[in-house]
Design an enzyme around this catalytic site. Sequence first.
Site, PDB file in Angstrom:
ATOM      1  CB  CYS A 170      -0.962  -0.010   1.188  1.00  0.00           C
ATOM      2  SG  CYS A 170      -2.129  -1.386   1.130  1.00  0.00           S
ATOM      3  CG  HIS A 310      -2.049   4.834   5.517  1.00  0.00           C
ATOM      4  ND1 HIS A 310      -1.782   4.531   4.199  1.00  0.00           N
ATOM      5  CD2 HIS A 310      -2.590   3.714   6.065  1.00  0.00           C
ATOM      6  CE1 HIS A 310      -2.160   3.281   3.951  1.00  0.00           C
ATOM      7  NE2 HIS A 310      -2.649   2.767   5.057  1.00  0.00           N
ATOM      8  CD  GLU A 321      -1.569   7.953   9.463  1.00  0.00           C
ATOM      9  OE1 GLU A 321      -1.265   8.686   8.520  1.00  0.00           O
ATOM     10  OE2 GLU A 321      -2.561   7.197   9.451  1.00  0.00           O
ATOM     11  CE  LYS A 342      -5.468   4.790   2.598  1.00  0.00           C
ATOM     12  NZ  LYS A 342      -4.494   5.871   2.826  1.00  0.00           N
ATOM     13  CG  HIS A 347      -6.588   1.401   1.585  1.00  0.00           C
ATOM     14  ND1 HIS A 347      -5.615   1.657   0.655  1.00  0.00           N
ATOM     15  CD2 HIS A 347      -5.944   0.882   2.667  1.00  0.00           C
ATOM     16  CE1 HIS A 347      -4.436   1.313   1.142  1.00  0.00           C
ATOM     17  NE2 HIS A 347      -4.608   0.853   2.369  1.00  0.00           N
ATOM     18  CG  PHE A 406      -1.077  -5.593   4.817  1.00  0.00           C
ATOM     19  CD1 PHE A 406      -1.385  -4.847   5.941  1.00  0.00           C
ATOM     20  CD2 PHE A 406      -2.082  -6.350   4.241  1.00  0.00           C
ATOM     21  CE1 PHE A 406      -2.665  -4.847   6.474  1.00  0.00           C
ATOM     22  CE2 PHE A 406      -3.373  -6.354   4.757  1.00  0.00           C
ATOM     23  CZ  PHE A 406      -3.662  -5.601   5.871  1.00  0.00           C
TER      24      PHE A 406
END
Length: 423
Positions: A170, A310, A321, A342, A347, A406
């Site tokens: 990502c 993010h 975060e 998002k 996403h 990930f």
Amino acid sequence: MSRREVAITGIGVISPGGIGVPDFWRLLTEGRTATRLVTHFDPAPFRSRIAAEADFDPAAFGLGPQEIRRMDRAAQFGVVTAREAVTGSGLDMSTVDPGRVAVSVGSAIGASVGLEEEYRAASDDGRLDLLDENYAAKHLYNYFVPSSIVAEVAWAVGAEGHAAMISDGCTSGVDAVGYGCDLIREGSADIVIAGGTDAPITPITLACFDAIKATTPRNDDPEHASRPFDASRNGFVLGEGAAMFVLEEVEHARGRGAHIHAIVSGFAGRCNAYHMTGLKADGREMAEAIRVAMAEARVNPEDIDYINAHGSGTKQNDRHETAAFKRSLGDQAYRIPVSSIKSMIGHSLGAIGAIEVAASVLALEHDVLPPTANLHTPDPECDLDYIPVTAREQDTDTVLTVASGFGGFQSAMVLTAPGKDHA
């Protein structure tokens, strides 16, 4: 010798609810959401049946029947956004050395739509143990090789320099832009077409995220299902799309009279070497990426005007975060507005980092900060200035955008307005 600066002179975007830069920016500034029940296929068997789909007709955007047949949806996104970026940049490719034009594309899962469709056909919808090659498409090999997306973009714009596929989960989209900047800084290219594309709304992708319960099961309220930093959040909403940029060495851009949208002043990436899907609570790796990107950009925490987060909407990401911002920015973290787009466009895996770069550049240009839609009840552990619901007008010269993926990948990029000098 002074460092070669990198300018963004062209932008192309395909996103849910907004195809093309004007519609994309309008969606964000109006705080509208493009999340809905999946329409690409029957989502009834799945735990999470929500996605943010792009209403994209490839023929309407100039792709011919043969291109549509040959290219996976993700490649189509990449080509259309690259063409928009080049057109918007005013770059006449016939006047430049094609060997000095490079391509850098990020994608997490490549041609997933084409691969799944071809598997279903060749296996008779899974009934055959051995695939029947007579039913496989002529272009199946292209779907197996993610670099075919890079080749399509290069062919579309006439680039003959270095070409690379970046696949870091990502963070792929922002990493591809960062790599493109490195090519310019080291002198390997004068122009780079860079960005990210992914079209992951397929049954197998939904099933994979269902298995680890990463996506939200809020199927009764798709429009408000993506809730980054909200106390009631319970997973992310899958999306799709692409963003591509024309990156140029600053003097090259000025020499042809190009409009410079922003300067890419700093970029860094780190990995937590910890867990495939897990994150450490202290946010140390993301904080380190932020620190190094800021050092490269020669900015201090008080110089950052906005953070494009993010903000996936999972419990662990949003807390991780928040901790990373506090760790890297100190007390100044509490004074910097933050938001997650998002909440509006979902996403899109490897594409989202590039789409968030586009949002960050537009925030710089228009002095408007996109909101976090659906943020009504902040999580007490996410206690920074997360912009809720409504866009905020604010003079903006420097933006930090971050990505998390990930595998433990963490990336950060600093963008500054043209003419801004923190040296």
